[in-house]
Design a protein around this motif. Sequence first.
Motif, short mmCIF file in Angstrom:
data_model
loop_
_atom_site.label_atom_id
_atom_site.label_comp_id
_atom_site.label_asym_id
_atom_site.label_seq_id
_atom_site.Cartn_x
_atom_site.Cartn_y
_atom_site.Cartn_z
N ALA A 1 30.96 1.33 -1.69
CA ALA A 1 31.23 -0.08 -2.03
C ALA A 1 32.70 -0.35 -2.33
N GLY A 2 33.59 0.36 -1.63
CA GLY A 2 35.03 0.16 -1.86
C GLY A 2 35.46 0.51 -3.27
N ARG A 3 34.69 1.36 -3.95
CA ARG A 3 34.92 1.75 -5.36
C ARG A 3 35.20 0.50 -6.19
N SER A 4 34.22 -0.41 -6.23
CA SER A 4 34.48 -1.73 -6.81
C SER A 4 33.50 -2.16 -7.89
N MET A 5 32.51 -1.35 -8.22
CA MET A 5 31.44 -1.85 -9.09
C MET A 5 31.86 -1.96 -10.56
N GLY A 6 31.51 -3.08 -11.16
CA GLY A 6 31.82 -3.31 -12.57
C GLY A 6 30.81 -2.61 -13.47
N PRO A 7 31.04 -2.64 -14.81
CA PRO A 7 30.19 -1.87 -15.74
C PRO A 7 28.73 -2.32 -15.77
N VAL A 8 28.47 -3.64 -15.66
CA VAL A 8 27.08 -4.09 -15.77
C VAL A 8 26.30 -3.68 -14.52
N THR A 9 26.91 -3.89 -13.33
CA THR A 9 26.23 -3.50 -12.09
C THR A 9 26.01 -2.00 -12.08
N LEU A 10 27.02 -1.25 -12.50
CA LEU A 10 26.90 0.21 -12.48
C LEU A 10 25.81 0.68 -13.45
N TYR A 11 25.78 0.03 -14.63
CA TYR A 11 24.74 0.35 -15.63
C TYR A 11 23.35 0.18 -15.01
N LEU A 12 23.13 -0.98 -14.37
CA LEU A 12 21.80 -1.25 -13.81
C LEU A 12 21.55 -0.40 -12.56
N LEU A 13 22.63 -0.09 -11.81
CA LEU A 13 22.49 0.75 -10.61
C LEU A 13 21.98 2.14 -11.00
N ILE A 14 22.64 2.75 -11.99
CA ILE A 14 22.24 4.11 -12.39
C ILE A 14 20.88 4.06 -13.10
N ALA A 15 20.71 3.06 -13.99
CA ALA A 15 19.47 2.98 -14.77
C ALA A 15 18.27 2.77 -13.85
N ALA A 16 18.36 1.76 -12.95
CA ALA A 16 17.22 1.47 -12.08
C ALA A 16 17.00 2.63 -11.10
N GLY A 17 18.10 3.29 -10.69
CA GLY A 17 17.96 4.43 -9.77
C GLY A 17 17.21 5.58 -10.42
N SER A 18 17.38 5.74 -11.74
CA SER A 18 16.73 6.88 -12.40
C SER A 18 15.31 6.54 -12.85
N VAL A 19 14.97 5.24 -12.85
CA VAL A 19 13.60 4.85 -13.19
C VAL A 19 12.84 4.65 -11.88
N SER A 20 11.98 5.58 -11.56
CA SER A 20 11.29 5.54 -10.27
C SER A 20 9.84 5.11 -10.48
N ALA A 21 9.06 5.23 -9.40
CA ALA A 21 7.63 4.93 -9.51
C ALA A 21 7.01 5.82 -10.57
N TYR A 22 7.69 6.94 -10.88
CA TYR A 22 7.19 7.85 -11.91
C TYR A 22 7.02 7.12 -13.25
N THR A 23 7.98 6.23 -13.57
CA THR A 23 7.93 5.53 -14.85
C THR A 23 6.74 4.58 -14.93
N PHE A 24 6.41 3.97 -13.78
CA PHE A 24 5.32 3.00 -13.77
C PHE A 24 3.96 3.64 -13.53
N MET A 25 3.96 4.82 -12.90
CA MET A 25 2.67 5.45 -12.59
C MET A 25 2.55 6.85 -13.20
N GLY A 26 3.51 7.71 -12.89
CA GLY A 26 3.42 9.10 -13.32
C GLY A 26 3.51 9.27 -14.83
N ALA A 27 4.46 8.58 -15.47
CA ALA A 27 4.64 8.75 -16.93
C ALA A 27 3.42 8.24 -17.71
#
Lengths: 499, 85
Positions: free
Chosen positions: A48-74
């Motif tokens: 992404a042209g090394r352009s992401m701000g802190p809020v987008t990056l926060y949600l990018l990493i957070a949502a990326g680490s919360v998978s179907a596992y959180t809704f089903m497996g956990a």
Amino acid sequence: MIDPHAFSSVHDSVPLLVTLGYVVLAMAIGLGARGGRRMDTLEQWGVAGRSMGPVTLYLLIAAGSVSAYTFMGAPGWAYSKGVPVFYVAIYLAYLALVAWYFGPKVWKFGEQFGHVTQASAIADRYQSPLLGALSALVMSIASIAYAVLQTIGSAYILLVMSGGRIPLWAGVLLVLSAIAVYLFVSGQRAIGRTNAFQGVLMLVVAWAIGLWAAYLSTGEWGFSGVFTRLEASHPEYLRLPGAGGDMSFSFWTTSIIVSMLSFMPPVWTQWMSAASAGTIRRSASWLPTYYVVILPLVVVGFIGIYSLPELARADTVVLEYAMANMPVWLVGLLGAGTLAASMSSSEPFIHSVALSLSRDVLQPGLKLDDQRAGKLARWLIFPVMFLIVAPLAIWEPGNLVMILLIGLGFASQVLPAFLGMFFWPRASAAGVISGISAGFVVTVLFTVVWPHPLGLHAGFWGLMFNLPVFVLVSLLTRPVDEAVTLRFFRIAAPWSLKR
Amino acid sequence: MPSTWRGWSLLVIFLLLVVMGIWPVIGWINQQTLLWGMPSLIIWSYLIIFACSGAMLLGNCLLRRRHGADPLSKTSAGERDGGAA
């Protein structure tokens, strides 16, 4: 006059309509993320042209680490074992510490040396395109297995929400096509924007479902009634080793250690997408707070222990409870949230595989220039998705979980490559390859043949063999050119050069 | 290894946080009793989670003080040296 059958049909279709509405919205957001930019370079499409701000990056990493596992497996784990599931929440918080410390250094490497993938950083540090290609290929196997599992989860949600009208194969193709379109058009920017949307959606849905379930179950808008009831009827669920009796202190401890030391390639790419090194630190600092998303869904799993005691599949506990007790619009939101969780996790892995195969395997192998490699990476998502992920997700081979475990076993054994990048200049390519090979063999043996001896995680056993071999072989072989290690350690550990 | 007291403080805090989540500490926390209506292990897990955030925010403050500027800006000294705490 309203036809009651038509009303009933529309009423039954609400969950599917809400879920499909989410897919359309995610596509619109993903396509809009391009914003008129050219996407045929690795820098733009890849990071992404090394352009992401802190809020987008926060949600990018957070949502990326919360998978179907959180809704089903956990919730399924909570239903079948109890509190042992919380080791996941703890290691996710530790991964934020890892991101806070290593993320800014990785970003600097990328900015100064032009890395866009984890494997390219490894190849550069050890001056070994072979090591880079090897780690790209093996990490790709783990990433594809992970993406396949998430895609199966997505298709399953569509199957349930449609009441069986969208078969699994059609669900797989529908979800992959939606992701393919916006991933091709907007690359990492699409992942950033859609993950931000998915991250907010998941948080809202998880708490709405959790609080609603607690209210239905106990008459209170809180969780204490659930646990008071469990304390009286099923106390074994409230402490280790859990109801299954299989989460010993040693397995809990080694699972957390191995998980926090596994550096997966998409996370590396996410760090490199930040606007600055400081952005990563700012995002990582708040990252653990996102994991409050796990609690309400896990509580539904606990509620299932006494309200759905005869459940055939533990990982369907939230869906079954919602469909039996909640209004259709909320069931639809649960479908959308679960689909968001699986899509937000599978798309970074698919993107990372295409990026790494192009940059670290095909570019050096075919001697391509950066521009061609950039174009190739974009087009590679189609064969990756439709020739590998889709057939595997539809075929659903029985040994898929085993492939994933072996792949993750490898991911946990790449640790020496990072120790040599951040802490130990004397590490050599031969040392890293030997350490990884030894650790990988031990991890596979202790996963497949003798699972987790003495109650210790197989990956932990692997590291106990891996690290001594890595140190010994590094000391016995020629170190990497000093100019290269100096270049890396000026960023990774500048204080060590001042002494 | 860190070269300043700030760096050492952060390292110790980070290590303590990791120790809080594994054996033997987790063995002492692993009680069947409920705290504020929740199992003690869940309360402890979220205490660790929020303490991790607190530790990193403290780290950001310490880096800012050490460098006399916002180390989170792209061109600060904190970034030039890789943000070494």
